[in-house]
Design a protein around this motif. Structure first.
Motif, PDB file in Angstrom:
ATOM      1  N   ASN A   1      49.372  47.880  40.313  1.00 38.84           N
ATOM      2  CA  ASN A   1      49.060  47.432  41.673  1.00 38.84           C
ATOM      3  C   ASN A   1      50.362  47.375  42.483  1.00 38.84           C
ATOM      4  OD1 ASN A   1      48.280  46.221  44.034  1.00 38.84           O
ATOM      5  ND2 ASN A   1      47.549  44.332  43.109  1.00 38.84           N
TER       6      ASN A   1
ATOM      7  N   GLY B   1      44.495  44.881  38.623  1.00 37.49           N
ATOM      8  CA  GLY B   1      43.189  44.255  38.819  1.00 37.49           C
ATOM      9  C   GLY B   1      43.279  42.767  38.522  1.00 37.49           C
TER      10      GLY B   1
ATOM     11  N   ASN C   1      40.842  39.877  41.513  1.00 40.80           N
ATOM     12  CA  ASN C   1      42.147  40.534  41.565  1.00 40.80           C
ATOM     13  C   ASN C   1      43.300  39.531  41.671  1.00 40.80           C
ATOM     14  OD1 ASN C   1      41.120  43.086  41.354  1.00 40.80           O
ATOM     15  ND2 ASN C   1      40.966  43.405  43.549  1.00 40.80           N
TER      16      ASN C   1
ATOM     17  N   VAL D   1      38.349  45.019  36.056  1.00 42.93           N
ATOM     18  CA  VAL D   1      37.294  45.109  37.082  1.00 42.93           C
ATOM     19  C   VAL D   1      36.256  46.143  36.642  1.00 42.93           C
ATOM     20  CG1 VAL D   1      38.754  44.392  39.025  1.00 42.93           C
ATOM     21  CG2 VAL D   1      38.677  46.783  38.376  1.00 42.93           C
TER      22      VAL D   1
ATOM     23  N   ASP E   1      40.163  49.288  40.086  1.00 40.51           N
ATOM     24  CA  ASP E   1      41.525  48.875  40.441  1.00 40.51           C
ATOM     25  C   ASP E   1      42.523  50.030  40.325  1.00 40.51           C
ATOM     26  OD1 ASP E   1      41.505  49.140  37.736  1.00 40.51           O
ATOM     27  OD2 ASP E   1      42.069  47.082  37.266  1.00 40.51           O
TER      28      ASP E   1
END
Length: 619
Positions: free
Chosen positions: A20, A41, A63, A585, A605
């Protein structure tokens, strides 16, 4: 976990592709200098820098929005987002035990930032814009100490926190035209704030660092300059650079023991500069905005995370960026494995298609189509092209080595192309659209030709599978219909109606049965010739089953969906043999490679996970 999967053998996870990159300071190096810590995620990932081994910390229900590692390395804290009005929990993890030390619930909707005190005594947390409060927690007793609104009514929202390096009772918060130094009075259980005086300067601060001796606060701003504040007097000491400001703002900041500043900008520039004159000493450019800088010691190297979901390793000596990993920045829509070799697989998401080698999870090719979303992809059987379905209604064919656009069929479907498949002779493409139509296209040396449009579905076509001899295909739709089509006479042979939104369909290798899955959480077996249900098995205890795939020997199949579990089933028994727990997720797609050795699953994600398939072919 569902009752049916308790006590079931766990799948062996071989590799994870995903990071991420949108979270500020999401990438961290543990003080032991042996592990990278980052979110994906709702999961915190610990990755060994020596052998690449992965460990997962599961506990969040949504998240992760922020993450922090204590100075001693004993604790990791992570906060999450939640739905409006609901509490957003903070989890403090025990690093040595890899377990939850404490779960703290007070913030609403989102936890914006977290910071540990220098001696691991306290944790300070900042709520998001809908919460706007700062809370202080005792780590040992796991109890709330005190709280306060993060910023004055006259100033804007608060974005970031940083603890003093020497004093457990002092921390700093900053945001839109707000910069405050907080002091804890433990006897009265109260925190009091003092505004820092910046004179006429009005800045939005995105990141703060405090010098090792607690003398100065350095603040990176969205205006592209750095404010230097005296921590003791709370007065502005300096601001720079005056002329050449950083494009798109200073997004991340680190102070080195040598006294130099290491900073990343929103335009992707990483700079080493003086903390007194702000003169640039070294500079390197990466793709998209820098969101994280993680130091691995002072004399060795550091890691950088970017909005392009990439991780780079940079040495202090030559200051060149080496790409460590890259991944999708948004939900992965589909995965396809190259038929002949099982060595290549492709994934698609918003704006791009990526090709990967199955043994080494490094990106081989990235095909980008700006401002478009790729809904599905497939490899042509001859291996000479990748076909893809896009939300602008186009079908695009690319070369698998160069990524060159070989063919585009514009306006193939109204409401976008939602599913696609290529025939074994590599001469035709079958596409399904958001308009419910199934179309057959013939590929020619110079272009293409529409052979037939077949209309029976009332909703978007979610999945298409073609029979091995190219004479028939099966398609499913959100209207609950499952139709077997004759690809010679272009007519429907069987139409099966279900009480579900169908998401996936697959032919059994012997092609006398098909299996379907959807929102009713069941896997249904169908007879191809009679169109009758043979049996149904409960595929999930919670949420739809979005994807399924049958192994090439027909003995097993795999499913994945909203319950976040990868399940391997015995086809004849209709029972789960193995379960994979790693996705944070909803799982969006899943495939088994043709040699029955590897299984690839993807999720919302942007994660791509590679598992060892537990039932290899006997051949």
């Amino acid at each position: 976990m569902a009752d049916k999967t308790q006590g079931v053998t766990q799948l062996e996870l071989e590799a994870v592709i995903g990071f991420n990159g949108h979270m500020f300071s999401g990438l961290n190096v543990h003080p032991d200098r042996e592990h990278l810590i980052y979110p994906l995620g709702s999961t915190v990932i610990l990755k060994s820098l020596t052998d690449g081994k992965l460990e997962f910390l599961h506990g969040h229900t949504n998240n992760i929005s922020c993450i922090s590692v204590s100075n001693s390395g004993l604790y990791i804290a992570s906060g999450q987002v939640n739905f409006m009005g609901f509490e957003a929990p903070i989890i403090i993890w025990d690093y040595t035990q890899r377990s939850i030390h404490a779960q703290l619930n007070l913030h609403k909707a989102k936890v914006e930032a977290l910071a540990f005190s220098p001696n691991d005594k306290y944790l300070v947390s900042l709520g998001g814009q809908d919460d706007g409060r700062i809370f202080l927690w005792d780590i040992e007793t796991k109890e709330f100490i005190c709280g306060s609104p993060a910023s004055a009514n006259s100033s804007g929202h608060c974005f970031t926190l940083q603890y003093s390096n020497t004093n457990d009772n002092v921390f700093v918060s900053a945001g839109n035209e707000t910069l405050r130094v907080w002091e804890l009075n433990l006897t009265n259980r109260k925190i009091t704030a003092t505004e820092c005086q910046t004179g006429k300067l009005r800045r939005m601060v995105k990141c703060i660092e405090i010098s090792e001796d607690d003398q100065f606060i350095f603040c990176g701003t969205t205006s592209g300059d750095i404010m230097k504040i005296n921590l003791n007097s709370r007065l502005l000491s300096d601001c720079g650079p005056v002329k050449s400001k950083y494009s798109l703002g200073v997004s991340v900041l680190k102070i080195l023991k040598s006294g130099y500043l290491l900073l990343g900008s929103g335009s992707g520039t990483i700079t080493l500069c003086s903390s007194t004159t702000f003169k640039i000493l070294k500079k390197v450019q990466v793709e998209k905005g820098v969101t994280s800088i993680a130091l691995r010691g002072e004399d060795d190297q550091f890691y950088v995370g970017t909005e392009a979901a990439q991780m780079h390793r940079i040495s202090y000596v030559d200051f060149k960026a080496e790409l460590v990993s890259s991944s999708h920045t948004s939900a992965v829509k589909d995965v396809a494995i190259f038929m002949g070799t099982s060595e290549l697989f492709g994934t698609c998401s918003e704006q791009d298609i990526k090709l990967w080698h199955i043994d080494n999870p490094k990106e081989l090719l990235c095909i980008t189509v700006p401002n478009k979303t790729c809904n599905a992809l497939d490899f042509m059987a001859n291996g000479q092209s990748i076909i893809s379905a896009w939300n602008d209604g186009g079908i695009r064919q690319f070369g698998p080595e160069s990524g060159r656009l070989m063919l585009i069929i514009n306006n193939a479907h109204k409401k976008g192309v939602t599913s696609i498949a290529g025939t074994r002779d590599s001469k035709r493409i079958i596409s399904g659209g958001g308009d419910g139509k199934v179309r057959v296209w013939e590929l020619q040396k110079q272009g293409h030709r529409l052979l037939e449009t077949m209309t029976k579905h009332k909703g978007p076509v979610t999945c298409i599978q073609i029979k091995s001899d190219d004479s028939e295909c099966v398609s499913v739709s959100t209207d609950g219909s499952c139709i077997i089509w004759d690809l010679v006479r272009f007519m429907s042979l069987q139409m099966m109606a279900t009480n579900t939104i169908c998401r996936a369909v697959c032919y059994h290798p012997e092609e006398h049965q098909i299996i379907t899955s959807g929102t009713d959480r069941k896997v249904a077996y169908w007879d191809v010739y009679e169109g009758a249900t043979i049996r149904e098995v409960e595929g999930s205890q919670s949420g739809p089953i979005n994807a399924l795939h049958i192994s090439h020997d027909g003995k097993h199949f795999v499913t994945g969906g909203e319950d976040k579990l990868v399940k391997v089933w015995d086809y004849m028994e209709g029972a789960v043999t193995h379960v994979g727990v790693a996705h944070g997720v909803t799982i969006t797609s899943i495939k088994i490679c043709s040699n029955n050795r590897t299984l690839v699953s993807t999720s919302e994600d942007g994660a791509v996970l590679r598992w060892r398939f537990p039932h290899p072919s006997s051949s």
